[in-house]
Write an enzyme that holds these catalytic residues in place. Structure first.
Site, short mmCIF file in Angstrom:
data_model
loop_
_atom_site.label_atom_id
_atom_site.label_comp_id
_atom_site.label_asym_id
_atom_site.label_seq_id
_atom_site.Cartn_x
_atom_site.Cartn_y
_atom_site.Cartn_z
N GLY A 46 0.58 -1.07 -0.13
CA GLY A 46 -0.05 0.14 -0.02
C GLY A 46 1.07 1.18 -0.25
O GLY A 46 2.09 1.22 0.29
N GLN A 51 2.88 10.04 1.49
CA GLN A 51 4.22 9.13 1.40
C GLN A 51 4.98 9.57 0.11
O GLN A 51 6.01 9.40 0.00
CB GLN A 51 4.08 7.60 1.53
CG GLN A 51 3.74 7.11 2.71
CD GLN A 51 3.44 5.60 2.52
OE1 GLN A 51 2.48 5.07 1.99
NE2 GLN A 51 4.54 5.04 3.09
N CYS A 96 6.67 -0.59 6.35
CA CYS A 96 6.33 0.47 5.68
C CYS A 96 7.25 1.25 4.96
O CYS A 96 8.70 1.22 5.12
CB CYS A 96 5.76 1.74 6.84
SG CYS A 96 5.21 3.27 6.06
N LEU A 97 6.96 1.58 3.72
CA LEU A 97 7.74 2.09 2.53
C LEU A 97 8.61 3.46 3.11
O LEU A 97 9.72 3.81 2.69
CB LEU A 97 7.22 2.48 1.34
CG LEU A 97 6.39 1.30 0.58
CD1 LEU A 97 5.80 1.68 -0.71
CD2 LEU A 97 7.88 0.28 0.09
N HIS A 138 -3.48 0.50 8.10
CA HIS A 138 -2.20 1.07 8.14
C HIS A 138 -2.25 2.48 7.19
O HIS A 138 -1.70 3.39 7.55
CB HIS A 138 -1.25 0.05 7.60
CG HIS A 138 0.37 0.66 7.64
ND1 HIS A 138 1.16 -0.01 8.01
CD2 HIS A 138 0.87 1.52 6.60
CE1 HIS A 138 2.44 0.64 7.76
NE2 HIS A 138 2.00 1.61 6.66
N GLU A 139 -2.94 2.16 5.91
CA GLU A 139 -2.96 3.22 5.02
C GLU A 139 -3.57 4.37 5.63
O GLU A 139 -3.52 5.65 5.24
CB GLU A 139 -3.46 2.73 3.43
CG GLU A 139 -2.51 1.79 2.99
CD GLU A 139 -0.97 2.17 3.04
OE1 GLU A 139 -0.70 3.10 2.96
OE2 GLU A 139 -0.28 0.99 3.19
N HIS A 142 -1.96 6.59 7.82
CA HIS A 142 -1.28 7.71 7.21
C HIS A 142 -1.96 8.99 6.94
O HIS A 142 -1.23 9.81 7.31
CB HIS A 142 -0.60 7.12 5.91
CG HIS A 142 0.59 6.15 6.11
ND1 HIS A 142 1.76 6.86 6.62
CD2 HIS A 142 0.86 4.77 5.69
CE1 HIS A 142 2.71 5.80 6.46
NE2 HIS A 142 2.22 4.61 5.88
NI NI Z 1 3.09 2.85 5.63
#
Ligand code: NI
Length: 187
Positions: A46, A51, A96-97, A138-139, A142
């Site tokens: 995701g 991000q 997480c990226l 999770h997303e 963000h």
């Molecule tokens: Ni993340």
């Protein structure tokens, strides 16, 4: 389409409360296409818009359609999401990226019902469970300026941040080392 740069912690945009999308135009379509390409290129499950530095209420997901190893992947484009309900409990090892190099077990709801809009502005309600529900939460976090390490206990968060700083320092060192090797190829 273009691959955008993914921002990493501690970039302040990751702490921002993201703004609702109001224009469903060509610029939104381009942004969503770029997010999907950036997510796939980075091999992520995701990606949220902040991000890539844009504090807007958009995230994308690439979720396997089953537990089978050769399962196909369904891509989701989620605009202005709202979690209508949460139930059950699941612990899943999340990464997480924006925090390359670390992963931690996080407790989440096992099932969520999500209302969101697609790129044309049409409203959709869909249920997610298991890993898909974890990814949604999770997303969604963000977009509220919350990252997965914020979901850990204070002690676990301190340890995770220490590991992250170590991983980031190692990555910088490796990069510099590569630079040195490039100018001195005999090494
Ligand atoms: Ni993340």
């Amino acid at each position: 389409m273009a691959v955008r740069t993914i921002v990493t912690y501690p970039n302040p945009v990751l702490k921002e409360q993201c703004a609702a999308v109001t224009e469903f135009d060509d610029a939104l379509c381009t942004l969503i296409d770029d997010m999907v390409e950036t997510m796939n290129e980075a091999d992520g499950l995701g990606l949220a818009a902040n991000q890539i530095g844009l504090p807007l209420r958009i995230f994308t997901m690439a979720l396997p359609t089953s537990d089978e190893e050769d399962a196909s992947v369904e891509t989701f484009e989620i605009v202005n999401p709202e979690i209508l309900s949460r139930s059950g409990e699941i612990r899943f090892e999340e990464g997480c990226l924006s925090f390359p190099g670390i992963s931690e077990l996080v407790k989440r709801a096992e099932r969520v019902q999500l209302r969101y809009q697609d790129r044309s502005g049409a409203s959709i309600v869909r249920d997610f469970d298991g890993v898909a529900a974890v990814c949604v939460q999770h997303e969604f976090d963000h977009l509220e300026g919350v990252t997965f390490v914020d979901r850990l206990s204070p002690l676990k968060r301190r340890l995770a941040m220490r590991a992250y700083k170590r991983a980031a320092a190692q990555a910088r060192f490796d990069e510099e080392d590569e630079g040195r090797s490039a100018v001195r190829p005999w090494r």
